[in-house]
Design a protein around this motif. Structure first.
Motif, PDB file in Angstrom:
ATOM      1  N   ILE A  35       0.839  -1.193   0.000  1.00 39.67           N
ATOM      2  CA  ILE A  35       0.000   0.000   0.000  1.00 39.67           C
ATOM      3  C   ILE A  35       0.875   1.244   0.000  1.00 39.67           C
ATOM      4  N   GLN A  36       0.253   2.374  -0.335  1.00 39.25           N
ATOM      5  CA  GLN A  36       0.936   3.662  -0.271  1.00 39.25           C
ATOM      6  C   GLN A  36      -0.035   4.681   0.298  1.00 39.25           C
ATOM      7  N   LEU A  37       0.264   5.191   1.495  1.00 39.57           N
ATOM      8  CA  LEU A  37      -0.547   6.245   2.103  1.00 39.57           C
ATOM      9  C   LEU A  37      -0.220   7.550   1.384  1.00 39.57           C
ATOM     10  N   VAL A  38      -1.216   8.143   0.721  1.00 40.21           N
ATOM     11  CA  VAL A  38      -0.924   9.283  -0.144  1.00 40.21           C
ATOM     12  C   VAL A  38      -1.566  10.587   0.298  1.00 40.21           C
ATOM     13  N   ALA A  39      -2.656  10.547   1.085  1.00 37.75           N
ATOM     14  CA  ALA A  39      -3.350  11.812   1.357  1.00 37.75           C
ATOM     15  C   ALA A  39      -4.167  11.754   2.636  1.00 37.75           C
ATOM     16  N   VAL A  40      -4.415  12.943   3.175  1.00 40.18           N
ATOM     17  CA  VAL A  40      -5.309  13.131   4.307  1.00 40.18           C
ATOM     18  C   VAL A  40      -6.239  14.291   3.980  1.00 40.18           C
ATOM     19  N   VAL A  41      -7.484  14.194   4.428  1.00 39.64           N
ATOM     20  CA  VAL A  41      -8.476  15.240   4.192  1.00 39.64           C
ATOM     21  C   VAL A  41      -9.103  15.623   5.526  1.00 39.64           C
ATOM     22  N   ASP A  42      -9.173  16.923   5.797  1.00 39.75           N
ATOM     23  CA  ASP A  42      -9.863  17.419   6.984  1.00 39.75           C
ATOM     24  C   ASP A  42     -10.177  18.890   6.766  1.00 39.75           C
ATOM     25  N   ARG A  43     -11.348  19.322   7.246  1.00 39.38           N
ATOM     26  CA  ARG A  43     -11.739  20.726   7.069  1.00 39.38           C
ATOM     27  C   ARG A  43     -10.929  21.667   7.943  1.00 39.38           C
ATOM     28  N   ASP A  44     -10.303  21.134   8.999  1.00 37.74           N
ATOM     29  CA  ASP A  44      -9.471  21.931   9.894  1.00 37.74           C
ATOM     30  C   ASP A  44      -8.050  22.005   9.321  1.00 37.74           C
ATOM     31  N   ILE A  45      -7.679  23.164   8.832  1.00 42.56           N
ATOM     32  CA  ILE A  45      -6.387  23.327   8.154  1.00 42.56           C
ATOM     33  C   ILE A  45      -5.223  23.014   9.094  1.00 42.56           C
ATOM     34  N   GLY A  59      -2.074  16.959   1.799  1.00 37.08           N
ATOM     35  CA  GLY A  59      -3.210  17.299   2.650  1.00 37.08           C
ATOM     36  C   GLY A  59      -4.198  18.205   1.939  1.00 37.08           C
ATOM     37  N   PHE A  60      -5.475  17.999   2.233  1.00 34.88           N
ATOM     38  CA  PHE A  60      -6.531  18.753   1.559  1.00 34.88           C
ATOM     39  C   PHE A  60      -7.659  19.071   2.538  1.00 34.88           C
ATOM     40  N   ASP A  61      -8.401  20.141   2.217  1.00 36.55           N
ATOM     41  CA  ASP A  61      -9.536  20.498   3.065  1.00 36.55           C
ATOM     42  C   ASP A  61     -10.864  19.999   2.504  1.00 36.55           C
ATOM     43  N   SER A  62     -10.822  19.288   1.371  1.00 37.67           N
ATOM     44  CA  SER A  62     -12.048  18.705   0.813  1.00 37.67           C
ATOM     45  C   SER A  62     -11.715  17.439   0.036  1.00 37.67           C
ATOM     46  N   ILE A  63     -12.689  16.550  -0.028  1.00 39.50           N
ATOM     47  CA  ILE A  63     -12.515  15.308  -0.778  1.00 39.50           C
ATOM     48  C   ILE A  63     -12.354  15.603  -2.259  1.00 39.50           C
ATOM     49  N   GLU A  64     -13.112  16.561  -2.757  1.00 39.20           N
ATOM     50  CA  GLU A  64     -13.053  16.902  -4.181  1.00 39.20           C
ATOM     51  C   GLU A  64     -11.656  17.382  -4.564  1.00 39.20           C
ATOM     52  N   ALA A  65     -11.053  18.220  -3.717  1.00 39.83           N
ATOM     53  CA  ALA A  65      -9.700  18.708  -4.003  1.00 39.83           C
ATOM     54  C   ALA A  65      -8.698  17.562  -3.988  1.00 39.83           C
ATOM     55  N   CYS A  66      -8.893  16.649  -3.072  1.00 39.69           N
ATOM     56  CA  CYS A  66      -8.011  15.477  -2.994  1.00 39.69           C
ATOM     57  C   CYS A  66      -8.103  14.643  -4.265  1.00 39.69           C
ATOM     58  N   THR A  69      -6.481  16.229  -7.309  1.00 37.46           N
ATOM     59  CA  THR A  69      -5.033  16.449  -7.277  1.00 37.46           C
ATOM     60  C   THR A  69      -4.217  15.160  -7.265  1.00 37.46           C
ATOM     61  N   VAL A  70      -4.611  14.203  -6.434  1.00 37.05           N
ATOM     62  CA  VAL A  70      -3.765  13.008  -6.257  1.00 37.05           C
ATOM     63  C   VAL A  70      -4.013  11.948  -7.313  1.00 37.05           C
ATOM     64  N   GLY A  71      -5.077  12.107  -8.098  1.00 34.27           N
ATOM     65  CA  GLY A  71      -5.373  11.103  -9.113  1.00 34.27           C
ATOM     66  C   GLY A  71      -6.059   9.899  -8.498  1.00 34.27           C
ATOM     67  N   LYS A  72      -5.741   8.731  -8.980  1.00 34.58           N
ATOM     68  CA  LYS A  72      -6.428   7.514  -8.590  1.00 34.58           C
ATOM     69  C   LYS A  72      -6.210   7.169  -7.122  1.00 34.58           C
ATOM     70  N   LEU A  73      -7.321   6.979  -6.413  1.00 32.13           N
ATOM     71  CA  LEU A  73      -7.300   6.423  -5.062  1.00 32.13           C
ATOM     72  C   LEU A  73      -7.957   5.051  -5.102  1.00 32.13           C
ATOM     73  N   ASP A  74      -7.399   4.109  -4.356  1.00 31.78           N
ATOM     74  CA  ASP A  74      -7.979   2.771  -4.319  1.00 31.78           C
ATOM     75  C   ASP A  74      -8.838   2.538  -3.088  1.00 31.78           C
ATOM     76  N   ALA A  75      -8.424   3.103  -1.962  1.00 25.70           N
ATOM     77  CA  ALA A  75      -9.125   2.831  -0.706  1.00 25.70           C
ATOM     78  C   ALA A  75      -8.997   4.027   0.225  1.00 25.70           C
ATOM     79  N   ALA A  76      -9.952   4.146   1.136  1.00 26.38           N
ATOM     80  CA  ALA A  76      -9.923   5.257   2.090  1.00 26.38           C
ATOM     81  C   ALA A  76     -10.643   4.865   3.366  1.00 26.38           C
ATOM     82  N   SER A  77     -10.196   5.446   4.465  1.00 25.74           N
ATOM     83  CA  SER A  77     -10.907   5.358   5.737  1.00 25.74           C
ATOM     84  C   SER A  77     -11.692   6.641   5.933  1.00 25.74           C
TER      85      SER A  77
END
Length: 345
Positions: A35-45, A59-66, A69-77
């Motif tokens: 696996i490769q941990l690539v991104a985190v999303v939270d509204r709190d900057i 890091g991103f403040d919205s799922i849409e921005a993530c 920007t990061v391209g293909k994601l396979d899985a998320a918590s």
């Protein structure tokens, strides 16, 4: 879990639960997991910046921005507050991302059904985040399950300001509801419940009796205003009594074939004394401390999720399991409300 390309993973919500997910994903990646941990999303900057610094990810403040920007994601918590689970799940499922959704699956059944419908539509995996299912003591207990007829569950915690968006049933008791539902495998026949708000504006302590169609009865007590931490489950089945401690990850089994006339309270007292090392089983009783291989439930949960994603297999705790636990929790809350109205609380 070998693959051609590592699974690209993100965590949505970087509070206390989210940071633990980030930690586990990074530990698995560092241990050679595919696996490769690539991104985190939270509204709190500020929270995003700390996670970016600690884990070296985008890091991103919205799922849409993530997603943009990061391209293909396979899985998320998904580790945002419960009321936002469905809103967070929708764009991720539409983008082809498999999800591990922290418990409870949603705040209401309409949102839970929305998540499950989107998962079916986009052919995605949704695993409900009931991590106590992965507690090694629970795994060990399943090997001895044959016909459980009585459960006693206690889950007590000291008060903390986290998870106050939900009541104690959805916050703590739901762990035990999910486990008992999976062990009994019978429809619910009757629910009786009482609960009270103590330090918040939601129910903080509750006691529940559930009877199943097959005759099994389960008593649940949950409190988030206790002076001690207790996470225990005891259950009785013909000729056997098992006592499980979630925190210690241990399992005690008593063969009660020769215990005619001994009531459950006596057996429970015996087991408690034996666990503390202060008493040996009486003549005619066989007491065994079952060997339990220790492990972090969250790590085991995440590993099971990643395995399901890699293999395109059904998760150990399905979205439907999460919905079932939620449905029972909401039924309990209705019973608590009805009791409060009857008694003028």
């Amino acid at each position: 879990m070998a693959g051609t390309n590592p699974l690209r993973v993100a965590v949505v919500g970087a509070g206390a639960f989210g940071r633990n997910h980030l930690r586990v994903y990074r530990e698995l990646q560092d241990a050679g997991c595919d696996i490769q941990l690539v991104a985190v999303v939270d509204r709190d900057i500020a929270v995003v910046k700390k996670a970016v610094a600690d884990f070296g990810i985008a890091g991103f403040d919205s799922i849409e921005a993530c997603l943009d920007t990061v391209g293909k994601l396979d899985a998320a918590s998904i580790c945002v507050p419960t009321v936002h689970h469905a809103v967070a799940a929708e764009p991720l499922l539409a983008a082809g991302v498999d999800l591990l959704v922290e418990k409870p699956l949603a705040a209401n059944l309409a949102d839970a059904d929305r998540i499950l419908e989107l998962a079916r539509k986009h052919e995605r995996i949704v695993q409900a985040g009931h991590l106590e299912r992965f507690n090694p003591a629970v795994t060990a207990a399943r090997r001895y399950l044959h016909r459980p007829m009585f459960f006693e569950a206690h889950r007590l915690s000291v008060f903390t300001p986290r998870s106050l968006d939900v009541d104690v049933v959805l916050d703590l008791m739901i762990h035990d509801l999910d486990i008992v539902l999976s062990l009994v495998a019978s429809p619910v026949r009757e629910v009786r419940a009482v609960g009270l708000p103590v330090l918040s504006n939601k129910v903080d302590i509750a006691n529940v009796r559930v009877e199943f169609e097959n005759g099994c009865v389960a008593n649940f007590t949950a409190s988030r205003v206790s002076t001690e931490r207790v996470r225990k489950l005891r259950f009785f089945q013909p000729h056997q009594y098992l006592s499980l401690d979630f925190a210690r990850q241990d399992l005690l089994m008593i063969d009660v074939a020769a215990a005619a006339g001994m009531d459950p309270a006596q057996l429970a007292a015996m087991a408690q004394a034996a666990q503390a090392g202060g008493q040996h089983p009486s003549a005619g009783l066989s007491l065994t401390k079952v060997a339990v291989e220790q492990g972090e439930p969250l790590r085991l949960e995440v590993q099971a999720f990643l395995k399901a994603v890699h293999e395109r297999s059904a998760p150990v705790v399905s979205g439907e399991d999460g919905r079932a636990a939620l449905a029972l929790a909401l039924e309990i809350n209705r019973a608590i409300a009805a009791h409060a109205e009857r008694t003028g609380l």
